[in-house]
Enzyme design. Structure first.
Site, PDB file in Angstrom:
ATOM      1  N   SER A  93      -7.890   1.371  10.385  1.00 40.34           N
ATOM      2  CA  SER A  93      -7.738   2.850  10.628  1.00 40.34           C
ATOM      3  C   SER A  93      -8.946   3.388  11.104  1.00 40.34           C
ATOM      4  O   SER A  93      -9.104   4.463  12.023  1.00 40.34           O
ATOM      5  CB  SER A  93      -7.046   3.811   9.685  1.00 40.34           C
ATOM      6  OG  SER A  93      -5.575   3.505   9.744  1.00 40.34           O
ATOM      7  N   HIS A 153     -15.333  15.086  -0.392  1.00 43.28           N
ATOM      8  CA  HIS A 153     -16.923  14.740  -0.343  1.00 43.28           C
ATOM      9  C   HIS A 153     -17.223  14.181   0.959  1.00 43.28           C
ATOM     10  O   HIS A 153     -18.392  14.210   1.337  1.00 43.28           O
ATOM     11  CB  HIS A 153     -17.121  13.725  -1.632  1.00 43.28           C
ATOM     12  CG  HIS A 153     -16.689  12.512  -1.421  1.00 43.28           C
ATOM     13  ND1 HIS A 153     -15.455  11.937  -1.522  1.00 43.28           N
ATOM     14  CD2 HIS A 153     -17.677  11.350  -1.117  1.00 43.28           C
ATOM     15  CE1 HIS A 153     -15.400  10.623  -1.110  1.00 43.28           C
ATOM     16  NE2 HIS A 153     -16.847  10.247  -1.293  1.00 43.28           N
ATOM     17  N   LYS A 191      -8.291  10.885   4.545  1.00 44.72           N
ATOM     18  CA  LYS A 191      -7.648  10.098   5.082  1.00 44.72           C
ATOM     19  C   LYS A 191      -6.422   9.708   3.970  1.00 44.72           C
ATOM     20  O   LYS A 191      -6.778   9.339   2.845  1.00 44.72           O
ATOM     21  CB  LYS A 191      -8.606   8.930   5.512  1.00 44.72           C
ATOM     22  CG  LYS A 191      -7.894   7.723   6.280  1.00 44.72           C
ATOM     23  CD  LYS A 191      -8.010   8.206   7.726  1.00 44.72           C
ATOM     24  CE  LYS A 191      -7.228   7.395   8.722  1.00 44.72           C
ATOM     25  NZ  LYS A 191      -6.002   7.567   8.862  1.00 44.72           N
ATOM     26  N   ASP A 211     -16.558   1.150   1.779  1.00 46.28           N
ATOM     27  CA  ASP A 211     -17.604   1.859   2.698  1.00 46.28           C
ATOM     28  C   ASP A 211     -17.094   2.563   3.903  1.00 46.28           C
ATOM     29  O   ASP A 211     -17.446   2.367   4.870  1.00 46.28           O
ATOM     30  CB  ASP A 211     -18.856   0.858   3.045  1.00 46.28           C
ATOM     31  CG  ASP A 211     -19.828   0.856   2.067  1.00 46.28           C
ATOM     32  OD1 ASP A 211     -19.918   1.752   0.922  1.00 46.28           O
ATOM     33  OD2 ASP A 211     -20.201  -0.180   1.696  1.00 46.28           O
ATOM     34  N   LYS A 223      -3.144  12.112   0.984  1.00 46.81           N
ATOM     35  CA  LYS A 223      -1.949  11.168   1.076  1.00 46.81           C
ATOM     36  C   LYS A 223      -0.685  12.207   1.163  1.00 46.81           C
ATOM     37  O   LYS A 223      -0.668  13.503   0.688  1.00 46.81           O
ATOM     38  CB  LYS A 223      -1.574  10.680  -0.292  1.00 46.81           C
ATOM     39  CG  LYS A 223      -0.548   9.336  -0.138  1.00 46.81           C
ATOM     40  CD  LYS A 223      -1.148   8.337   0.235  1.00 46.81           C
ATOM     41  CE  LYS A 223      -0.320   7.023   0.533  1.00 46.81           C
ATOM     42  NZ  LYS A 223      -1.112   5.830   0.656  1.00 46.81           N
ATOM     43  N   LYS A 268     -10.434   3.841  -2.768  1.00 50.83           N
ATOM     44  CA  LYS A 268     -10.517   2.822  -1.978  1.00 50.83           C
ATOM     45  C   LYS A 268     -11.451   2.924  -0.741  1.00 50.83           C
ATOM     46  O   LYS A 268     -12.048   2.066  -0.496  1.00 50.83           O
ATOM     47  CB  LYS A 268      -9.089   2.754  -1.365  1.00 50.83           C
ATOM     48  CG  LYS A 268      -8.745   1.514  -0.485  1.00 50.83           C
ATOM     49  CD  LYS A 268      -7.419   1.552  -0.017  1.00 50.83           C
ATOM     50  CE  LYS A 268      -6.448   1.671  -1.177  1.00 50.83           C
ATOM     51  NZ  LYS A 268      -4.824   1.807  -0.840  1.00 50.83           N
TER      52      LYS A 268
HETATM   53  P1  NAD Z   1       7.561  -0.584   4.329  1.00 45.62           P
HETATM   54  O1  NAD Z   1       8.528   0.665   4.379  1.00 45.62           O
HETATM   55  O2  NAD Z   1       6.966  -1.089   5.576  1.00 45.62           O
HETATM   56  O3  NAD Z   1       8.039  -1.802   3.575  1.00 45.62           O
HETATM   57  C1  NAD Z   1       8.548  -1.824   2.028  1.00 45.62           C
HETATM   58  C2  NAD Z   1       9.359  -2.984   2.014  1.00 45.62           C
HETATM   59  O4  NAD Z   1       9.864  -3.005   0.413  1.00 45.62           O
HETATM   60  C3  NAD Z   1      10.799  -2.496   2.505  1.00 45.62           C
HETATM   61  O5  NAD Z   1      11.115  -3.397   3.257  1.00 45.62           O
HETATM   62  C4  NAD Z   1      11.780  -2.128   1.236  1.00 45.62           C
HETATM   63  O6  NAD Z   1      13.051  -2.394   1.734  1.00 45.62           O
HETATM   64  C5  NAD Z   1      11.359  -2.940   0.175  1.00 45.62           C
HETATM   65  N1  NAD Z   1      11.565  -2.764  -1.155  1.00 45.62           N
HETATM   66  C6  NAD Z   1      12.041  -1.504  -1.529  1.00 45.62           C
HETATM   67  N2  NAD Z   1      12.297  -1.681  -2.672  1.00 45.62           N
HETATM   68  C7  NAD Z   1      12.186  -3.008  -3.004  1.00 45.62           C
HETATM   69  C8  NAD Z   1      12.636  -3.711  -4.218  1.00 45.62           C
HETATM   70  N3  NAD Z   1      12.667  -3.009  -5.160  1.00 45.62           N
HETATM   71  N4  NAD Z   1      12.478  -5.041  -4.160  1.00 45.62           N
HETATM   72  C9  NAD Z   1      12.168  -5.781  -2.801  1.00 45.62           C
HETATM   73  N5  NAD Z   1      11.823  -5.021  -2.117  1.00 45.62           N
HETATM   74  C10 NAD Z   1      11.970  -3.765  -1.909  1.00 45.62           C
HETATM   75  O7  NAD Z   1       6.167  -0.117   3.496  1.00 45.62           O
HETATM   76  P2  NAD Z   1       4.664  -0.757   3.812  1.00 45.62           P
HETATM   77  O8  NAD Z   1       3.899   0.102   4.661  1.00 45.62           O
HETATM   78  O9  NAD Z   1       4.606  -2.283   3.884  1.00 45.62           O
HETATM   79  O10 NAD Z   1       4.113  -0.347   2.311  1.00 45.62           O
HETATM   80  C11 NAD Z   1       4.386  -1.188   0.885  1.00 45.62           C
HETATM   81  C12 NAD Z   1       3.335  -0.775  -0.339  1.00 45.62           C
HETATM   82  O11 NAD Z   1       1.962  -0.917   0.460  1.00 45.62           O
HETATM   83  C13 NAD Z   1       3.214   0.898  -0.523  1.00 45.62           C
HETATM   84  O12 NAD Z   1       3.247   0.696  -1.944  1.00 45.62           O
HETATM   85  C14 NAD Z   1       2.318   1.428   0.242  1.00 45.62           C
HETATM   86  O13 NAD Z   1       1.747   2.414  -0.413  1.00 45.62           O
HETATM   87  C15 NAD Z   1       1.155   0.170   0.487  1.00 45.62           C
HETATM   88  N6  NAD Z   1       0.352   0.437   1.584  1.00 45.62           N
HETATM   89  C16 NAD Z   1       0.679   0.399   2.873  1.00 45.62           C
HETATM   90  C17 NAD Z   1      -0.320   0.265   3.868  1.00 45.62           C
HETATM   91  C18 NAD Z   1       0.187   0.284   5.348  1.00 45.62           C
HETATM   92  O14 NAD Z   1      -0.874   0.349   6.169  1.00 45.62           O
HETATM   93  N7  NAD Z   1       1.428   0.533   5.687  1.00 45.62           N
HETATM   94  C19 NAD Z   1      -1.640   0.506   3.383  1.00 45.62           C
HETATM   95  C20 NAD Z   1      -2.054   0.380   2.044  1.00 45.62           C
HETATM   96  C21 NAD Z   1      -1.304   0.280   1.211  1.00 45.62           C
END
Ligand code: NAD
Length: 470
Positions: A363, A66, A71, A100, A107, A95
């Protein structure tokens, strides 16, 4: 990770339906908003360093077009499958609409455990993944713009932009085909820590509301709040760091190998240094080591911040959560069943849709920078400084008081890129929280439903104003 009874995308749809019941939109329009526009599943061969060949599975889901581009991050994890990318793409749509940011949701993911691959293999996987997206028109500055997610970071984004630019020569805006890039390749200052910083702003805003805190039996303000963080990756580490700097006490931290607890507080920088040195957070001085990382979620604290992956708090462990606030830094860390249990127990859930939006907000700023081809603040910083100094000179002349030169230059300094990005992020998070809190109050619903209501209303408005293509 315990397996939830309901698939992730169905859980997201449940949240959607619950919120949609509080709106008056046409059922057909609601069905259109909820539907996933397209999913692309592909396989490609990876030649491993030892010469063997492995088949790699990749996905990209574009949930809603839409608004364009769509992204959403790219995830490297063994859990990646079609349902997961579809659920995460839908969350991205809601989100962006909530805060906005004028994008549709998408994804992507590659089903690998990145720790099993060399750097050269990861580069080959990332470049081939980009090629596959390109060949099916699933990537482009005005089409679909990936970003980092679980298991990916600035390095993968650099490989993506390089591959894309090679495939699409002469595209003046090609740097905007992906965000989360290194600064030297068109990234924006503040993007790496943006999601964690946004988590901090969000929790700070929640804790500011005295009435809400009183209802939870907590004092207002972040100062002294006992916090547990699960996952010390990009989001968890930065969230922990900003929360600690903001006055919270990190009573426990969890990583894959286990958790550590110290009710007097843990310094996250020292814990990370210990992990770099020893390969584990366990054994950190003066902390109790807990071999099962999931146990950290159930520790006594004020705020628990799941920042690793989805489905961490399920119907099984929800009755044992002792935190008063569950702050969803990860996407989908609380299942729909668990949400109901927590809400019935009077626990406040700060939803992912709002709390981890910092990444996509910044972003968006990076993408604007790429389209405008100029660093934020580049044209105005010095001008702003000069005019501030002129005003201060007049004030000094009128009052007869002189300021020290360092004080003068600190007050007069103009905003650079990092200042503007962080200020834009803070403003968006503060406004979004005020909005969802107000919607929650008006409809007498939880914060997640309120966030979904705002998103649905925003998306519906776009469709209603544009009309549906006949
Ligand atoms: P990342 O890979 O940088 O970090 C994730 C961490 O979690 C790793 O260090 C991993 O070892 C740890 N981990 C995995 N399983 C685990 C467990 N059972 N217990 C404890 N630690 C555990 O990933 P990220 O980018 O930090 O993303 C984390 C979450 O945030 C995801 O759900 C992602 O979709 C969400 N997210 C990320 C962003 C972003 O900008 N990177 C933005 C929005 C949402």
């Amino acid at each position: 990770m315990s397996v939830p009874s309901v698939p992730f995308s169905e859980q997201v749809n449940r949240y959607f339906d619950r919120a949609a019941a509080h709106t008056r939109h046409d059922p057909g329009l609601l069905a259109q908003i909820k539907a996933c526009n397209s999913v692309y599943h592909f396989t490609f061969p990876l030649k491993r360093d030892d010469g063997s060949i492995e088949v790699i599975h990749g996905w990209r889901a574009e949930h809603s077009t839409h608004k364009l581009p769509t992204k959403g991050g790219i995830r490297f994890a063994p859990s990646v499958d079609e349902d997961e990318v579809k659920a995460l793409a839908a969350l991205m749509t809601y989100k962006c609409a909530l805060v906005d940011v004028p994008f549709g949701g998408a994804k992507g993911g590659v089903r690998i455990d990145r720790t099993r691959y060399s750097q050269a293999e990861l580069e080959r996987i990332t470049r081939r993944y980009t090629f596959e997206l390109f060949s099916k028109n699933f990537i482009g500055t005005g089409i679909d713009v990936p970003a980092p997610d679980y298991g990916t970071g600035a390095q993968e984004m650099a490989w993506i932009v390089d591959t894309y630019a090679a495939l699409a020569p002469n595209q003046i805006d090609s740097a905007g085909c992906v965000t989360g890039k290194p600064i030297s390749l068109g990234g924006v200052r503040g993007r790496t820590e943006a999601t964690g910083r946004g988590v901090y702003f969000g929790i700070r805003e929640v804790c500011k509301v005295a009435d809400d805190m009183r209802a939870l039996g907590l004092a207002p303000g972040l100062e002294g709040k006992r916090v547990v963080v699960q996952g010390l990756g990009n989001v968890g580490y930065h969230a922990a760091k900003f929360l600690q700097d903001g006055g919270a006490v990190l009573v426990a931290l969890a990583e894959r190998e286990g958790a550590i607890e110290n009710p007097r507080g843990l310094d996250v920088e020292q814990v990370m240094a210990h992990r770099r040195e020893t390969g584990s957070i366990l054994g950190f001085p003066e902390a109790r080591s807990i071999p099962n990382p999931a146990a950290a979620l159930e520790l006594d604290c004020d705020i628990v911040v799941p920042a690793a992956l989805e489905n961490q708090i399920t119907a099984e462990n929800a009755p044992r959560i002792r935190a008063r606030i569950v702050a969803e830094a990860a996407n989908g860390p609380v299942t729909a069943d668990a949400s109901e249990i927590l809400l019935k127990r009077g626990i406040l859930i700060v939803p992912d849709l709002f709390l981890n939006a910092g990444g996509v907000i910044v972003s968006y700023f990076e993408w604007i920078k790429n389209l405008s081809h100029v660093r934020f603040g580049r044209m105005g910083k010095r001008f702003e400084e000069a005019s501030n100094l002129r005003i201060l000179e007049v004030v000094q002349d009128l009052t007869g008081r002189r300021l020290e030169p360092e004080v003068l230059s600190r007050i007069a300094s103009g905003a650079g890129e990092a200042d503007l990005v962080n200020s834009g992020l803070e403003d968006t998070m503060v406004l979004a929280y005020a909005e969802i809190r107000e919607i929650a109050r008006r409809h007498d619903v939880d914060l997640r439903s309120a966030a979904f209501i705002r998103s649905i209303d925003n998306i519906a408005l776009t469709y209603e104003q544009r009309g549906i293509f006949p």
